[in-house]
Design a protein around this motif. Structure first.
Motif, PDB file in Angstrom:
ATOM      1  N   GLU A  50       0.832  -1.206   0.000  1.00 50.04           N
ATOM      2  CA  GLU A  50       0.000   0.000   0.000  1.00 50.04           C
ATOM      3  C   GLU A  50       0.865   1.254   0.000  1.00 50.04           C
ATOM      4  N   GLU A  51       2.027   1.186   0.698  1.00 47.66           N
ATOM      5  CA  GLU A  51       2.923   2.341   0.730  1.00 47.66           C
ATOM      6  C   GLU A  51       3.494   2.632  -0.652  1.00 47.66           C
ATOM      7  N   GLU A  52       3.880   1.581  -1.383  1.00 46.80           N
ATOM      8  CA  GLU A  52       4.427   1.759  -2.727  1.00 46.80           C
ATOM      9  C   GLU A  52       3.365   2.311  -3.677  1.00 46.80           C
ATOM     10  N   GLN A  53       2.151   1.794  -3.557  1.00 43.06           N
ATOM     11  CA  GLN A  53       1.070   2.285  -4.409  1.00 43.06           C
ATOM     12  C   GLN A  53       0.772   3.760  -4.127  1.00 43.06           C
ATOM     13  N   ALA A  54       0.776   4.115  -2.847  1.00 36.37           N
ATOM     14  CA  ALA A  54       0.529   5.513  -2.470  1.00 36.37           C
ATOM     15  C   ALA A  54       1.643   6.418  -2.991  1.00 36.37           C
ATOM     16  N   ALA A  55       2.901   5.919  -2.928  1.00 32.24           N
ATOM     17  CA  ALA A  55       4.031   6.717  -3.416  1.00 32.24           C
ATOM     18  C   ALA A  55       3.937   6.918  -4.920  1.00 32.24           C
ATOM     19  N   GLU A  56       3.549   5.850  -5.641  1.00 30.03           N
ATOM     20  CA  GLU A  56       3.403   5.972  -7.094  1.00 30.03           C
ATOM     21  C   GLU A  56       2.287   6.944  -7.448  1.00 30.03           C
ATOM     22  N   LEU A  57       1.182   6.879  -6.713  1.00 28.28           N
ATOM     23  CA  LEU A  57       0.061   7.774  -6.961  1.00 28.28           C
ATOM     24  C   LEU A  57       0.464   9.228  -6.714  1.00 28.28           C
ATOM     25  N   ALA A  58       1.184   9.452  -5.605  1.00 30.96           N
ATOM     26  CA  ALA A  58       1.627  10.815  -5.273  1.00 30.96           C
ATOM     27  C   ALA A  58       2.593  11.337  -6.321  1.00 30.96           C
ATOM     28  N   SER A  59       3.481  10.443  -6.807  1.00 31.58           N
ATOM     29  CA  SER A  59       4.438  10.851  -7.837  1.00 31.58           C
ATOM     30  C   SER A  59       3.724  11.219  -9.133  1.00 31.58           C
TER      31      SER A  59
END
Length: 319
Positions: A10-19
Protein backbone atom coordinates in the motif's frame (compact mmCIF):
# COMPACT_ATOMS: atom_id res chain seq x y z
CA UNK A 1 7.83 -15.20 -4.96
CA UNK A 2 9.94 -13.97 -7.84
CA UNK A 3 10.34 -10.20 -8.44
CA UNK A 4 8.24 -10.61 -11.60
CA UNK A 5 5.18 -11.30 -9.51
CA UNK A 6 5.93 -8.85 -6.72
CA UNK A 7 2.74 -7.33 -5.35
CA UNK A 8 3.16 -3.66 -4.47
CA UNK A 9 2.49 -2.70 -0.90
CA UNK A 10 0.00 0.00 0.00
CA UNK A 11 2.92 2.34 0.73
CA UNK A 12 4.43 1.76 -2.73
CA UNK A 13 1.07 2.28 -4.41
CA UNK A 14 0.53 5.51 -2.47
CA UNK A 15 4.03 6.72 -3.42
CA UNK A 16 3.40 5.97 -7.09
CA UNK A 17 0.06 7.77 -6.96
CA UNK A 18 1.63 10.81 -5.27
CA UNK A 19 4.44 10.85 -7.84
CA UNK A 20 1.97 10.73 -10.70
CA UNK A 21 -0.12 13.51 -9.18
CA UNK A 22 3.01 15.65 -8.67
CA UNK A 23 4.08 15.12 -12.28
CA UNK A 24 0.60 16.02 -13.53
CA UNK A 25 0.53 19.13 -11.34
CA UNK A 26 3.99 20.17 -12.58
CA UNK A 27 2.79 19.79 -16.16
CA UNK A 28 -0.27 21.93 -15.45
CA UNK A 29 1.91 24.62 -13.83
CA UNK A 30 4.34 24.56 -16.75
CA UNK A 31 1.49 25.04 -19.22
CA UNK A 32 0.03 27.86 -17.12
CA UNK A 33 3.47 29.53 -16.98
CA UNK A 34 3.74 29.31 -20.76
CA UNK A 35 0.34 30.98 -21.20
CA UNK A 36 1.22 33.73 -18.76
CA UNK A 37 4.55 34.50 -20.43
CA UNK A 38 2.84 34.61 -23.83
CA UNK A 39 0.46 37.19 -22.35
CA UNK A 40 3.40 39.27 -21.08
CA UNK A 41 3.18 38.04 -17.48
CA UNK A 42 5.25 35.99 -15.03
CA UNK A 43 5.69 32.23 -14.55
CA UNK A 44 3.71 30.59 -11.76
CA UNK A 45 6.73 29.91 -9.51
CA UNK A 46 7.78 33.57 -9.50
CA UNK A 47 4.26 34.70 -8.66
CA UNK A 48 3.94 32.17 -5.81
CA UNK A 49 7.25 33.29 -4.25
CA UNK A 50 6.35 36.97 -4.40
CA UNK A 51 2.82 36.46 -3.07
CA UNK A 52 4.30 34.57 -0.14
CA UNK A 53 6.64 37.50 0.49
CA UNK A 54 3.73 39.96 0.43
CA UNK A 55 1.72 37.86 2.90
CA UNK A 56 4.09 38.62 5.77
CA UNK A 57 1.61 41.35 6.80
CA UNK A 58 4.14 44.13 6.97
CA UNK A 59 6.53 42.26 9.24
CA UNK A 60 10.19 42.55 8.17
CA UNK A 61 11.52 39.33 6.71
CA UNK A 62 14.66 38.12 5.01
CA UNK A 63 15.28 40.31 1.96
CA UNK A 64 17.77 40.54 -0.87
CA UNK A 65 18.90 43.79 -2.50
CA UNK A 66 21.71 45.42 -4.43
CA UNK A 67 21.80 48.33 -1.96
CA UNK A 68 25.19 49.42 -0.66
CA UNK A 69 25.76 49.72 3.10
CA UNK A 70 25.55 53.53 2.94
CA UNK A 71 22.40 53.35 0.82
CA UNK A 72 20.71 50.90 3.17
CA UNK A 73 21.56 53.04 6.22
CA UNK A 74 20.16 56.19 4.61
CA UNK A 75 16.94 54.51 3.49
CA UNK A 76 16.44 52.97 6.93
CA UNK A 77 16.71 56.46 8.45
CA UNK A 78 13.77 57.55 6.30
CA UNK A 79 11.65 54.49 7.04
CA UNK A 80 12.22 52.87 3.64
CA UNK A 81 12.19 49.07 3.88
CA UNK A 82 13.82 46.90 1.17
CA UNK A 83 11.72 43.87 0.27
CA UNK A 84 13.42 41.87 -2.45
CA UNK A 85 15.24 42.11 -5.74
CA UNK A 86 12.91 42.01 -8.72
CA UNK A 87 13.57 41.24 -12.36
CA UNK A 88 11.89 41.43 -15.73
CA UNK A 89 13.22 39.77 -18.87
CA UNK A 90 12.25 39.41 -22.50
CA UNK A 91 13.95 37.73 -25.45
CA UNK A 92 12.42 39.10 -28.64
CA UNK A 93 12.79 37.99 -32.24
CA UNK A 94 13.31 40.78 -34.76
CA UNK A 95 11.14 40.36 -37.83
CA UNK A 96 12.05 40.78 -41.47
CA UNK A 97 13.51 44.12 -42.52
CA UNK A 98 14.87 45.66 -45.68
CA UNK A 99 18.64 45.19 -45.87
CA UNK A 100 19.32 48.79 -46.84
CA UNK A 101 17.57 51.97 -47.95
CA UNK A 102 18.36 54.62 -50.53
CA UNK A 103 17.17 57.54 -48.37
CA UNK A 104 17.67 58.29 -44.66
CA UNK A 105 14.89 56.62 -42.69
CA UNK A 106 14.03 55.05 -39.35
CA UNK A 107 14.20 51.26 -39.34
CA UNK A 108 10.79 50.85 -37.73
CA UNK A 109 11.09 47.08 -37.45
CA UNK A 110 14.20 47.37 -35.27
CA UNK A 111 12.95 50.38 -33.28
CA UNK A 112 9.67 48.61 -32.60
CA UNK A 113 11.41 45.40 -31.52
CA UNK A 114 13.64 47.23 -29.03
CA UNK A 115 10.76 49.23 -27.55
CA UNK A 116 8.41 46.26 -27.24
CA UNK A 117 11.15 44.08 -25.73
CA UNK A 118 11.92 46.76 -23.13
CA UNK A 119 8.21 47.27 -22.42
CA UNK A 120 7.76 43.56 -21.69
CA UNK A 121 10.86 43.45 -19.45
CA UNK A 122 9.79 46.52 -17.44
CA UNK A 123 6.21 45.23 -17.29
CA UNK A 124 7.35 41.96 -15.74
CA UNK A 125 9.60 43.80 -13.28
CA UNK A 126 6.64 45.97 -12.29
CA UNK A 127 4.41 42.92 -11.88
CA UNK A 128 6.97 41.28 -9.58
CA UNK A 129 7.13 44.45 -7.49
CA UNK A 130 3.33 44.69 -7.25
CA UNK A 131 3.07 41.04 -6.17
CA UNK A 132 5.59 41.80 -3.40
CA UNK A 133 3.36 44.74 -2.31
CA UNK A 134 6.17 47.21 -3.06
CA UNK A 135 5.64 50.96 -3.30
CA UNK A 136 8.64 51.53 -5.57
CA UNK A 137 11.57 49.88 -7.32
CA UNK A 138 14.83 51.82 -7.02
CA UNK A 139 18.07 51.44 -8.94
CA UNK A 140 16.42 49.92 -12.03
CA UNK A 141 19.09 48.84 -14.50
CA UNK A 142 18.43 47.52 -17.99
CA UNK A 143 20.99 45.35 -19.73
CA UNK A 144 20.79 44.65 -23.44
CA UNK A 145 21.99 41.30 -24.76
CA UNK A 146 22.03 38.99 -27.75
CA UNK A 147 22.55 35.28 -28.31
CA UNK A 148 24.57 33.22 -30.77
CA UNK A 149 21.79 30.63 -30.96
CA UNK A 150 19.27 33.24 -32.12
CA UNK A 151 20.97 35.62 -34.51
CA UNK A 152 17.90 37.83 -34.97
CA UNK A 153 16.94 37.98 -31.28
CA UNK A 154 17.46 40.81 -28.81
CA UNK A 155 17.13 40.66 -25.02
CA UNK A 156 16.45 43.16 -22.27
CA UNK A 157 16.89 42.28 -18.58
CA UNK A 158 15.61 44.80 -16.03
CA UNK A 159 16.63 44.43 -12.37
CA UNK A 160 16.09 46.58 -9.28
CA UNK A 161 15.28 46.56 -5.56
CA UNK A 162 11.63 46.63 -4.52
CA UNK A 163 11.04 48.79 -1.44
CA UNK A 164 8.21 49.79 0.87
CA UNK A 165 8.16 53.56 1.36
CA UNK A 166 7.15 55.73 4.26
CA UNK A 167 3.52 56.71 3.77
CA UNK A 168 4.17 60.31 2.72
CA UNK A 169 6.61 59.16 0.00
CA UNK A 170 4.12 56.85 -1.72
CA UNK A 171 2.55 57.78 -5.03
CA UNK A 172 -0.80 59.52 -4.46
CA UNK A 173 -2.69 56.97 -6.58
CA UNK A 174 -1.13 54.03 -4.72
CA UNK A 175 0.78 52.75 -7.76
CA UNK A 176 4.23 51.19 -7.74
CA UNK A 177 6.86 53.64 -9.00
CA UNK A 178 9.81 52.53 -11.13
CA UNK A 179 12.97 54.62 -11.11
CA UNK A 180 16.55 54.20 -12.29
CA UNK A 181 17.67 56.47 -9.44
CA UNK A 182 19.58 55.02 -6.51
CA UNK A 183 17.98 54.88 -3.08
CA UNK A 184 19.98 57.94 -1.96
CA UNK A 185 18.86 59.93 -5.00
CA UNK A 186 15.22 58.93 -4.44
CA UNK A 187 15.32 60.21 -0.85
CA UNK A 188 17.23 63.37 -1.78
CA UNK A 189 14.50 64.32 -4.25
CA UNK A 190 11.77 63.71 -1.68
CA UNK A 191 13.63 65.90 0.82
CA UNK A 192 13.45 68.89 -1.51
CA UNK A 193 9.82 68.29 -2.48
CA UNK A 194 10.26 66.41 -5.76
CA UNK A 195 8.45 63.11 -6.36
CA UNK A 196 9.78 60.42 -8.77
CA UNK A 197 6.78 59.08 -10.70
CA UNK A 198 8.09 56.60 -13.27
CA UNK A 199 10.52 55.66 -16.01
CA UNK A 200 10.47 57.05 -19.55
CA UNK A 201 12.48 55.20 -22.20
CA UNK A 202 12.66 54.87 -25.97
CA UNK A 203 14.90 53.48 -28.70
CA UNK A 204 15.23 54.72 -32.26
CA UNK A 205 17.20 53.02 -35.04
CA UNK A 206 18.02 55.07 -38.14
CA UNK A 207 19.57 54.00 -41.44
CA UNK A 208 21.74 56.53 -43.26
CA UNK A 209 22.84 55.76 -46.83
CA UNK A 210 26.25 57.15 -47.73
CA UNK A 211 26.04 60.20 -49.96
CA UNK A 212 28.38 60.66 -52.91
CA UNK A 213 30.56 62.96 -50.80
CA UNK A 214 30.75 60.38 -48.00
CA UNK A 215 31.52 57.60 -50.46
CA UNK A 216 34.41 59.63 -51.82
CA UNK A 217 35.64 60.55 -48.34
CA UNK A 218 35.60 56.95 -47.08
CA UNK A 219 36.98 55.32 -50.22
CA UNK A 220 40.61 54.29 -50.27
CA UNK A 221 43.24 55.34 -52.74
CA UNK A 222 43.90 58.64 -54.52
CA UNK A 223 40.69 58.40 -56.55
CA UNK A 224 38.64 59.61 -53.60
CA UNK A 225 38.86 62.55 -51.23
CA UNK A 226 39.75 60.57 -48.12
CA UNK A 227 43.12 62.29 -47.91
CA UNK A 228 41.44 65.51 -46.64
CA UNK A 229 40.00 66.13 -43.17
CA UNK A 230 36.24 66.53 -43.45
CA UNK A 231 33.01 65.85 -41.62
CA UNK A 232 30.73 63.06 -42.84
CA UNK A 233 27.73 65.36 -42.77
CA UNK A 234 25.04 62.83 -43.67
CA UNK A 235 26.20 60.42 -40.95
CA UNK A 236 26.20 63.24 -38.39
CA UNK A 237 22.67 64.17 -39.43
CA UNK A 238 21.63 60.53 -39.01
CA UNK A 239 22.89 60.45 -35.42
CA UNK A 240 20.95 63.65 -34.65
CA UNK A 241 17.80 62.24 -36.28
CA UNK A 242 17.96 59.09 -34.11
CA UNK A 243 18.61 61.17 -31.02
CA UNK A 244 15.72 63.57 -31.66
CA UNK A 245 13.28 60.71 -32.21
CA UNK A 246 14.36 58.84 -29.05
CA UNK A 247 14.49 61.90 -26.78
CA UNK A 248 11.22 63.24 -28.18
CA UNK A 249 9.40 59.95 -27.54
CA UNK A 250 10.78 59.72 -23.96
CA UNK A 251 9.71 63.33 -23.34
CA UNK A 252 6.19 62.55 -24.53
CA UNK A 253 6.05 59.59 -22.14
CA UNK A 254 7.07 61.90 -19.28
CA UNK A 255 4.31 64.37 -20.22
CA UNK A 256 1.78 61.52 -20.23
CA UNK A 257 2.84 60.71 -16.65
CA UNK A 258 2.23 64.33 -15.65
CA UNK A 259 5.92 65.00 -15.07
CA UNK A 260 7.73 68.33 -14.82
CA UNK A 261 10.97 66.89 -16.16
CA UNK A 262 13.37 63.97 -16.48
CA UNK A 263 16.43 63.37 -14.32
CA UNK A 264 19.21 60.80 -14.46
CA UNK A 265 18.78 60.48 -18.23
CA UNK A 266 21.02 57.75 -19.62
CA UNK A 267 21.94 57.81 -23.31
CA UNK A 268 23.47 54.85 -25.10
CA UNK A 269 24.42 55.07 -28.77
CA UNK A 270 26.07 52.54 -31.02
CA UNK A 271 26.51 52.31 -34.75
CA UNK A 272 27.49 49.78 -37.36
CA UNK A 273 28.11 49.95 -41.08
CA UNK A 274 26.57 47.99 -43.94
CA UNK A 275 28.59 47.27 -47.06
CA UNK A 276 26.34 47.85 -50.09
CA UNK A 277 26.78 48.29 -53.84
CA UNK A 278 25.11 51.16 -55.67
CA UNK A 279 25.54 50.90 -59.36
CA UNK A 280 29.25 50.36 -60.02
CA UNK A 281 30.37 51.64 -56.63
CA UNK A 282 30.92 49.88 -53.31
CA UNK A 283 30.12 51.94 -50.23
CA UNK A 284 29.29 51.61 -46.55
CA UNK A 285 26.03 52.92 -45.11
CA UNK A 286 25.47 53.67 -41.42
CA UNK A 287 22.92 52.21 -39.00
CA UNK A 288 22.75 54.11 -35.70
CA UNK A 289 20.85 52.99 -32.59
CA UNK A 290 19.96 55.45 -29.83
CA UNK A 291 18.64 54.33 -26.40
CA UNK A 292 17.30 56.91 -23.92
CA UNK A 293 16.04 56.26 -20.37
CA UNK A 294 15.40 58.52 -17.39
CA UNK A 295 13.18 59.06 -14.34
CA UNK A 296 10.17 61.33 -14.65
CA UNK A 297 9.70 63.70 -11.68
CA UNK A 298 7.00 66.05 -10.40
CA UNK A 299 7.25 68.82 -7.84
CA UNK A 300 5.31 68.15 -4.64
CA UNK A 301 5.89 70.71 -1.88
CA UNK A 302 4.09 68.55 0.69
CA UNK A 303 6.99 66.09 0.65
CA UNK A 304 9.55 68.58 1.92
CA UNK A 305 7.36 69.43 4.91
CA UNK A 306 6.78 65.83 6.02
CA UNK A 307 10.27 64.41 6.45
CA UNK A 308 10.34 62.38 9.66
CA UNK A 309 13.94 61.28 9.44
CA UNK A 310 15.92 59.77 12.26
CA UNK A 311 19.54 60.86 12.12
CA UNK A 312 21.48 58.12 10.31
CA UNK A 313 24.93 57.04 11.35
CA UNK A 314 27.83 58.46 9.35
CA UNK A 315 29.58 55.53 7.70
CA UNK A 316 33.25 55.94 6.82
CA UNK A 317 35.52 53.45 5.11
CA UNK A 318 38.52 52.48 7.29
CA UNK A 319 40.36 50.75 4.47
Amino acid sequence: MTPWFHRKSEEEQAAELASGQAAAQAEVRAEESRRRIEAGGLPVAAEDRLRQLASINGQPGLFSSDLSVQEFALLAGFGVQPLTQVMGSSIYNVGWQTVYYNVPTEVSVLSGAYNECRRLALGRLLEEAQLAAADAVVGVKIEEGSHDWAARAIEFIAVGTAVRLAEHMRHPDGGTVLTDLTGQQFVQLCKVGVRPIGIAAHTSVHYVPASWQTQQATSGGWGGSGWANQELVDFTRGVYAAREKAVGAATNQARALGADGLVGVQISEHARTHAVKRGMYDCEDLEVTFHVMGTAIREDSTLADRQAMTTPLSILSLR
